[in-house]
Design an enzyme around this catalytic site. Structure first.
Site, PDB file in Angstrom:
ATOM      1  CG  HIS A   1      -0.735   0.493   2.071  1.00 41.22           C
ATOM      2  ND1 HIS A   1       0.355  -0.497   3.133  1.00 41.22           N
ATOM      3  CD2 HIS A   1      -0.523   1.495   2.808  1.00 41.22           C
ATOM      4  CE1 HIS A   1       0.866   0.158   3.661  1.00 41.22           C
ATOM      5  NE2 HIS A   1       0.803   1.671   4.479  1.00 41.22           N
TER       6      HIS A   1
HETATM    7  C1  UD1 Z   1      -2.556   5.165   5.923  1.00 38.30           C
HETATM    8  C2  UD1 Z   1      -0.706   5.607   6.247  1.00 38.30           C
HETATM    9  C3  UD1 Z   1      -0.211   4.690   6.812  1.00 38.30           C
HETATM   10  C4  UD1 Z   1      -0.390   3.318   7.378  1.00 38.30           C
HETATM   11  C5  UD1 Z   1      -1.564   2.360   6.468  1.00 38.30           C
HETATM   12  C6  UD1 Z   1      -2.150   1.807   7.271  1.00 38.30           C
HETATM   13  C7  UD1 Z   1      -1.155   7.863   6.312  1.00 38.30           C
HETATM   14  C8  UD1 Z   1       0.146   9.355   5.857  1.00 38.30           C
HETATM   15  N1  UD1 Z   1      -0.745   6.871   6.031  1.00 38.30           N
HETATM   16  O1  UD1 Z   1      -1.715   5.091   4.540  1.00 38.30           O
HETATM   17  O2  UD1 Z   1       1.023   4.671   7.654  1.00 38.30           O
HETATM   18  O3  UD1 Z   1       0.525   1.950   7.747  1.00 38.30           O
HETATM   19  O4  UD1 Z   1      -2.328   4.062   6.854  1.00 38.30           O
HETATM   20  O5  UD1 Z   1      -3.743   0.659   6.344  1.00 38.30           O
HETATM   21  O6  UD1 Z   1      -1.043   8.169   7.422  1.00 38.30           O
HETATM   22  N2  UD1 Z   1      -9.165   4.492   1.664  1.00 38.30           N
HETATM   23  C9  UD1 Z   1     -10.622   3.113   0.780  1.00 38.30           C
HETATM   24  N3  UD1 Z   1     -11.031   3.378   2.104  1.00 38.30           N
HETATM   25  C10 UD1 Z   1     -10.488   2.950   3.747  1.00 38.30           C
HETATM   26  C11 UD1 Z   1      -9.240   3.955   3.627  1.00 38.30           C
HETATM   27  C12 UD1 Z   1      -8.816   4.355   3.085  1.00 38.30           C
HETATM   28  O7  UD1 Z   1     -10.992   3.248   0.520  1.00 38.30           O
HETATM   29  O8  UD1 Z   1     -10.626   2.821   5.189  1.00 38.30           O
HETATM   30  C13 UD1 Z   1      -8.550   3.865   0.005  1.00 38.30           C
HETATM   31  C14 UD1 Z   1      -8.987   6.363   0.283  1.00 38.30           C
HETATM   32  O9  UD1 Z   1      -9.197   6.424  -1.226  1.00 38.30           O
HETATM   33  C15 UD1 Z   1      -7.657   7.052   0.651  1.00 38.30           C
HETATM   34  C16 UD1 Z   1      -6.084   6.178   0.159  1.00 38.30           C
HETATM   35  O10 UD1 Z   1      -7.035   4.298   0.526  1.00 38.30           O
HETATM   36  O11 UD1 Z   1      -7.514   7.511  -0.481  1.00 38.30           O
HETATM   37  C17 UD1 Z   1      -5.618   5.722   1.375  1.00 38.30           C
HETATM   38  O12 UD1 Z   1      -5.926   6.219   2.935  1.00 38.30           O
HETATM   39  P1  UD1 Z   1      -4.831   6.933   3.781  1.00 38.30           P
HETATM   40  O13 UD1 Z   1      -5.728   7.224   4.379  1.00 38.30           O
HETATM   41  O14 UD1 Z   1      -5.005   8.353   2.600  1.00 38.30           O
HETATM   42  O15 UD1 Z   1      -3.470   6.109   3.695  1.00 38.30           O
HETATM   43  P2  UD1 Z   1      -2.658   4.694   3.512  1.00 38.30           P
HETATM   44  O16 UD1 Z   1      -2.417   4.758   2.054  1.00 38.30           O
HETATM   45  O17 UD1 Z   1      -4.192   3.668   3.869  1.00 38.30           O
END
Ligand code: UD1
Length: 354
Positions: A202
């Protein structure tokens, strides 16, 4: 004493589980969920499976660019901190939720404790690295998981406010490992116990460039056994955007796994291939070999003890890395004794910060 935990993303729910248990009967524990992760499989299932009480507040911040996501959390958290006036704000790990909570709390003069303090990748391209460094320096109390983390905190002049408590991930992993022992993982048709790999991806550095992601997926597809790819929403979204099919060769894309299911699946696997920090350590604690698709790791002990191999620029070595002989057995416990959460609560109840 009133302690307010702020969580928002999947790895933080796992760390919250042992803390919530250790707090019970000892302190008033308020949980604020920022809503950074919001899908059923990325959030709710962890509260349910790990027996964590429902959050007192969910800010439902959701996804967004870093500034927008962090800024929305800051505003929401400020109001909650004023409302609850906690004796401690406890923040976890390295996500945008961690940083937002630390900044909001210190500006309002609420003491902040940072759980999993002192980790460093020294890779300034990672958003998590900035979140860690800034949070450690803002915090009143740094709760370090390892000796190595304590060393980093000392090097940065933070030793006087740092305490080595051990790693709460060990607490939860041991408990769940024991509870799933003897159960069969739920495997896709045609995938057999002991004959598959488990993979997660991820990190922005692996998912955001089409060339990089395509090369990693090709490497996984060519391995000699099925690869259960538990796909984070970010991976699914970006693969679709880049026109990359995740279902290639031996890859079996599956939905993100609930924690007990993840532990059971890793325990019965041939190996783990990941860019997740937590999973590298879980593999080590279960003594399953791990290959990490990153140039460096914060969990250096897993590499030093031979249970983790880093593969980054040259993905052609992935198959060799995955097939290396098993490392020597070890009794080393760099991640503590499984009682870190009790030490965290002891420290919060006993330490007063001016
Ligand atoms: C985040 C953390 C990372 C952690 C990871 C675990 C930051 C900068 N990064 O990364 O340290 O290791 O979580 O998973 O805080 N999304 C969904 N559904 C969800 C959550 C996310 O669809 O329930 C999608 C969204 O489109 C979002 C993308 O995933 O844009 C990324 O989510 P985000 O919370 O920005 O960061 P992670 O990549 O999950």
């Amino acid at each position: 004493m009133r302690i307010l935990s702020v969580v928002g993303a999947r790895p933080q729910f796992v760390k919250l589980a042992p803390i919530a248990r250790a707090m019970a009967g000892r302190a008033e524990h308020i949980v604020v969920h920022t809503g950074q992760h919001y899908d059923e499989l990325m959030s709710d299932v962890f509260f349910r499976d790990l027996g964590i009480p429902a959050p007192d507040v969910n800010l439902a911040v959701g996804s967004g660019k870093h500034g927008q996501q962090t800024g929305t959390m800051l505003a929401g958290l400020e109001a909650e901190f004023e409302r609850f006036a906690p004796d401690w704000v406890l923040v976890y790990g390295d996500t945008n939720s961690t940083l937002a909570a630390a900044i909001a709390a210190v500006k309002l003069h609420f003491p902040v404790a940072h759980l999993e303090a002192g980790l460093r990748s020294f890779n300034r391209r990672m958003p998590e690295e900035h979140n860690r460094v800034l949070t450690d320096h803002a915090a009143d109390l740094c709760l370090a998981p390892t000796e190595v983390a304590m060393g980093h905190l000392a090097h940065e002049g933070l030793v006087d406010r740092s305490v080595l408590v051990g790693d709460v991930m060990t607490d939860v992993l041991h408990r769940v490992r024991d509870s799933v022992a003897g159960t069969e993982p739920d495997l896709p048709l045609g995938v057999h116990v002991g004959e598959y790999y488990v993979s997660t991806l991820h990190r922005p550095d692996n998912t955001d460039s089409p060339e990089r992601l395509a090369a990693i997926i090709e490497g996984l597809a060519a391995l000699d056994a099925p690869v259960l790819l538990a796909a984070h929403p970010r991976l699914v979204q970006l693969a679709a955007q880049h026109g990359i099919d995740l279902e290639q060769g031996g890859i079996r894309p599956i939905a993100p796994l609930a924690y007990p299911q993840l532990v059971a699946t890793v325990m019965q696997s041939r190996g783990v291939i990941t860019d997740s920090g937590g999973l590298q350590k879980e593999a080590f604690l279960l003594r399953v070999p791990c290959t990490t698709i990153r140039p460096e790791t914060e969990w250096v002990e897993t590499v030093e003890l031979g249970w983790n191999t880093l593969v980054s620029d040259d993905l052609s070595i992935l198959a060799d890395a995955v097939h290396r002989p098993l490392p020597p057995a070890t009794e080393a416990t760099p991640y503590g004794d499984g009682h870190a959460a009790d030490r965290v609560v002891d420290t919060l109840l006993g330490v007063s910060v001016d």
